[in-house]
Design a protein around this motif. Structure first.
Motif, PDB file in Angstrom:
ATOM      1  N   LEU A  76     -26.769 -15.106 -16.095  1.00 26.20           N
ATOM      2  CA  LEU A  76     -27.099 -16.386 -15.460  1.00 26.20           C
ATOM      3  C   LEU A  76     -28.511 -16.824 -15.835  1.00 26.20           C
ATOM      4  O   LEU A  76     -28.780 -18.017 -15.991  1.00 26.20           O
ATOM      5  N   GLY A  77     -29.405 -15.860 -16.007  1.00 24.84           N
ATOM      6  CA  GLY A  77     -30.753 -16.178 -16.472  1.00 24.84           C
ATOM      7  C   GLY A  77     -30.723 -16.795 -17.869  1.00 24.84           C
ATOM      8  O   GLY A  77     -31.455 -17.751 -18.155  1.00 24.84           O
ATOM      9  N   LEU A  78     -29.864 -16.261 -18.739  1.00 20.13           N
ATOM     10  CA  LEU A  78     -29.717 -16.829 -20.085  1.00 20.13           C
ATOM     11  C   LEU A  78     -29.115 -18.232 -20.019  1.00 20.13           C
ATOM     12  O   LEU A  78     -29.535 -19.135 -20.747  1.00 20.13           O
ATOM     13  N   LEU A  79     -28.163 -18.421 -19.114  1.00 25.58           N
ATOM     14  CA  LEU A  79     -27.557 -19.745 -18.938  1.00 25.58           C
ATOM     15  C   LEU A  79     -28.609 -20.745 -18.463  1.00 25.58           C
ATOM     16  O   LEU A  79     -28.681 -21.872 -18.966  1.00 25.58           O
ATOM     17  N   THR A  80     -29.452 -20.327 -17.543  1.00 23.50           N
ATOM     18  CA  THR A  80     -30.540 -21.174 -17.047  1.00 23.50           C
ATOM     19  C   THR A  80     -31.523 -21.482 -18.170  1.00 23.50           C
ATOM     20  O   THR A  80     -31.991 -22.619 -18.310  1.00 23.50           O
ATOM     21  N   GLU A  81     -31.826 -20.466 -18.981  1.00 23.41           N
ATOM     22  CA  GLU A  81     -32.732 -20.671 -20.119  1.00 23.41           C
ATOM     23  C   GLU A  81     -32.142 -21.670 -21.106  1.00 23.41           C
ATOM     24  O   GLU A  81     -32.858 -22.521 -21.649  1.00 23.41           O
ATOM     25  N   MET A  82     -30.836 -21.583 -21.335  1.00 27.63           N
ATOM     26  CA  MET A  82     -30.182 -22.543 -22.222  1.00 27.63           C
ATOM     27  C   MET A  82     -30.408 -23.964 -21.726  1.00 27.63           C
ATOM     28  O   MET A  82     -30.774 -24.855 -22.490  1.00 27.63           O
ATOM     29  N   ARG A  83     -30.183 -24.154 -20.438  1.00 26.39           N
ATOM     30  CA  ARG A  83     -30.342 -25.499 -19.858  1.00 26.39           C
ATOM     31  C   ARG A  83     -31.791 -25.964 -19.921  1.00 26.39           C
ATOM     32  O   ARG A  83     -32.057 -27.120 -20.240  1.00 26.39           O
ATOM     33  N   SER A  84     -32.723 -25.072 -19.634  1.00 26.94           N
ATOM     34  CA  SER A  84     -34.139 -25.474 -19.605  1.00 26.94           C
ATOM     35  C   SER A  84     -34.692 -25.759 -20.999  1.00 26.94           C
ATOM     36  O   SER A  84     -35.645 -26.518 -21.137  1.00 26.94           O
ATOM     37  N   SER A  91     -18.298 -24.874 -23.063  1.00 26.07           N
ATOM     38  CA  SER A  91     -17.308 -24.164 -22.247  1.00 26.07           C
ATOM     39  C   SER A  91     -17.233 -22.682 -22.606  1.00 26.07           C
ATOM     40  O   SER A  91     -16.913 -21.850 -21.758  1.00 26.07           O
ATOM     41  N   VAL A  92     -17.553 -22.331 -23.849  1.00 25.12           N
ATOM     42  CA  VAL A  92     -17.531 -20.917 -24.251  1.00 25.12           C
ATOM     43  C   VAL A  92     -18.635 -20.157 -23.519  1.00 25.12           C
ATOM     44  O   VAL A  92     -18.394 -19.092 -22.940  1.00 25.12           O
ATOM     45  N   ALA A 110     -19.209 -16.884  -9.142  1.00 21.04           N
ATOM     46  CA  ALA A 110     -18.125 -17.286 -10.038  1.00 21.04           C
ATOM     47  C   ALA A 110     -17.491 -18.596  -9.572  1.00 21.04           C
ATOM     48  O   ALA A 110     -17.200 -19.480 -10.391  1.00 21.04           O
ATOM     49  N   LEU A 111     -17.308 -18.739  -8.270  1.00 18.04           N
ATOM     50  CA  LEU A 111     -16.727 -19.975  -7.740  1.00 18.04           C
ATOM     51  C   LEU A 111     -17.634 -21.175  -7.984  1.00 18.04           C
ATOM     52  O   LEU A 111     -17.150 -22.293  -8.175  1.00 18.04           O
ATOM     53  N   LYS A 112     -18.936 -20.948  -8.005  1.00 25.73           N
ATOM     54  CA  LYS A 112     -19.865 -22.044  -8.291  1.00 25.73           C
ATOM     55  C   LYS A 112     -19.845 -22.420  -9.775  1.00 25.73           C
ATOM     56  O   LYS A 112     -20.080 -23.575 -10.122  1.00 25.73           O
ATOM     57  N   LEU A 113     -19.580 -21.459 -10.647  1.00 19.18           N
ATOM     58  CA  LEU A 113     -19.528 -21.736 -12.081  1.00 19.18           C
ATOM     59  C   LEU A 113     -18.208 -22.375 -12.505  1.00 19.18           C
ATOM     60  O   LEU A 113     -18.180 -23.182 -13.430  1.00 19.18           O
ATOM     61  N   ALA A 114     -17.121 -22.010 -11.850  1.00 15.61           N
ATOM     62  CA  ALA A 114     -15.796 -22.445 -12.266  1.00 15.61           C
ATOM     63  C   ALA A 114     -15.658 -23.964 -12.402  1.00 15.61           C
ATOM     64  O   ALA A 114     -15.119 -24.430 -13.406  1.00 15.61           O
ATOM     65  N   PRO A 115     -16.145 -24.768 -11.458  1.00 12.86           N
ATOM     66  CA  PRO A 115     -16.000 -26.215 -11.610  1.00 12.86           C
ATOM     67  C   PRO A 115     -16.726 -26.765 -12.834  1.00 12.86           C
ATOM     68  O   PRO A 115     -16.345 -27.806 -13.366  1.00 12.86           O
ATOM     69  N   CYS A 116     -17.740 -26.080 -13.312  1.00 11.92           N
ATOM     70  CA  CYS A 116     -18.463 -26.528 -14.517  1.00 11.92           C
ATOM     71  C   CYS A 116     -17.567 -26.503 -15.739  1.00 11.92           C
ATOM     72  O   CYS A 116     -17.781 -27.253 -16.697  1.00 11.92           O
ATOM     73  N   LEU A 117     -16.563 -25.627 -15.747  1.00 11.32           N
ATOM     74  CA  LEU A 117     -15.651 -25.513 -16.888  1.00 11.32           C
ATOM     75  C   LEU A 117     -14.675 -26.670 -16.943  1.00 11.32           C
ATOM     76  O   LEU A 117     -14.182 -27.023 -18.008  1.00 11.32           O
ATOM     77  N   CYS A 118     -14.387 -27.246 -15.801  1.00 11.39           N
ATOM     78  CA  CYS A 118     -13.412 -28.340 -15.741  1.00 11.39           C
ATOM     79  C   CYS A 118     -13.888 -29.372 -14.730  1.00 11.39           C
ATOM     80  O   CYS A 118     -13.359 -29.445 -13.632  1.00 11.39           O
ATOM     81  N   PRO A 119     -14.891 -30.188 -15.101  1.00 15.80           N
ATOM     82  CA  PRO A 119     -15.441 -31.153 -14.145  1.00 15.80           C
ATOM     83  C   PRO A 119     -14.389 -32.121 -13.613  1.00 15.80           C
ATOM     84  O   PRO A 119     -14.429 -32.518 -12.452  1.00 15.80           O
ATOM     85  N   SER A 120     -13.408 -32.492 -14.449  1.00 14.31           N
ATOM     86  CA  SER A 120     -12.393 -33.445 -13.994  1.00 14.31           C
ATOM     87  C   SER A 120     -11.491 -32.838 -12.929  1.00 14.31           C
ATOM     88  O   SER A 120     -10.864 -33.549 -12.158  1.00 14.31           O
ATOM     89  N   CYS A 121     -11.441 -31.494 -12.863  1.00 10.66           N
ATOM     90  CA  CYS A 121     -10.624 -30.834 -11.858  1.00 10.66           C
ATOM     91  C   CYS A 121     -11.198 -31.015 -10.455  1.00 10.66           C
ATOM     92  O   CYS A 121     -10.489 -30.873  -9.472  1.00 10.66           O
ATOM     93  N   THR A 122     -12.490 -31.272 -10.359  1.00  8.70           N
ATOM     94  CA  THR A 122     -13.118 -31.399  -9.045  1.00  8.70           C
ATOM     95  C   THR A 122     -13.298 -32.848  -8.633  1.00  8.70           C
ATOM     96  O   THR A 122     -13.697 -33.130  -7.524  1.00  8.70           O
ATOM     97  N   ASP A 123     -13.018 -33.789  -9.559  1.00  8.37           N
ATOM     98  CA  ASP A 123     -13.123 -35.217  -9.207  1.00  8.37           C
ATOM     99  C   ASP A 123     -11.937 -35.602  -8.358  1.00  8.37           C
ATOM    100  O   ASP A 123     -10.783 -35.410  -8.723  1.00  8.37           O
ATOM    101  N   THR A 124     -12.230 -36.152  -7.184  1.00 10.92           N
ATOM    102  CA  THR A 124     -11.136 -36.601  -6.308  1.00 10.92           C
ATOM    103  C   THR A 124     -11.405 -37.987  -5.798  1.00 10.92           C
ATOM    104  O   THR A 124     -12.444 -38.514  -5.874  1.00 10.92           O
TER     105      THR A 124
END
Length: 124
Positions: A76-84, A91-92, A110-124
């Motif tokens: 998750l630290g590497l993921l944060t570094e990627m964003r920063s 998605s990979v 994991a539940l917090k990361l999952a919606p990032c993989l499919c943003p349209s899945c959480t749009d309601t």
């Protein structure tokens, strides 16, 4: 022909670093993966999304069930570094980070990361 890490570091080519990191990941050498990242930083070699994803994959191999603790936090630290650093988080990369969290049984993360993989899945 074997290429030493020192030869890779001298090349300043991120593809050489990626090949080295993948070899360390296959050998479950997390400490060496971190060394590759640190060396890239020192030499000012660009870290691509492929580099970050390979590093997170190493954490997945090394820190899985019954192994060392902390791989999911490192990933998750590497993921944060990627964003920063404005490296594309695709998605990979998200999938690898999610996998690491699942293997570590960090369900809430994991539940917090999952919606990032499919943003349209959480749009309601």
């Amino acid at each position: 022909m074997l290429i030493t890490f020192e030869e890779t570091a001298g090349s300043k080519d991120n593809l050489s670093f990626l090949a080295t990191m993948n070899a360390f990941a296959r050998g479950q050498q997390h400490a060496f993966t971190q060394l590759v990242l640190d060396t890239m930083e020192k030499l000012k070699v660009e870290k691509t999304k492929e580099i970050y994803t390979a590093a997170m994959g190493c954490a997945n191999d090394v820190f899985g069930e019954g192994s060392l603790e902390g791989g999911w936090e490192w990933s998750l630290g590497l993921l944060t570094e990627m964003r920063s650093t404005e490296v594309e988080v695709d998605s990979v990369a998200l999938g690898v980070a999610l996998s690491v969290c699942l293997r570590a049984r960090c369900w809430e993360v994991a539940l917090k990361l999952a919606p990032c993989l499919c943003p349209s899945c959480t749009d309601t």
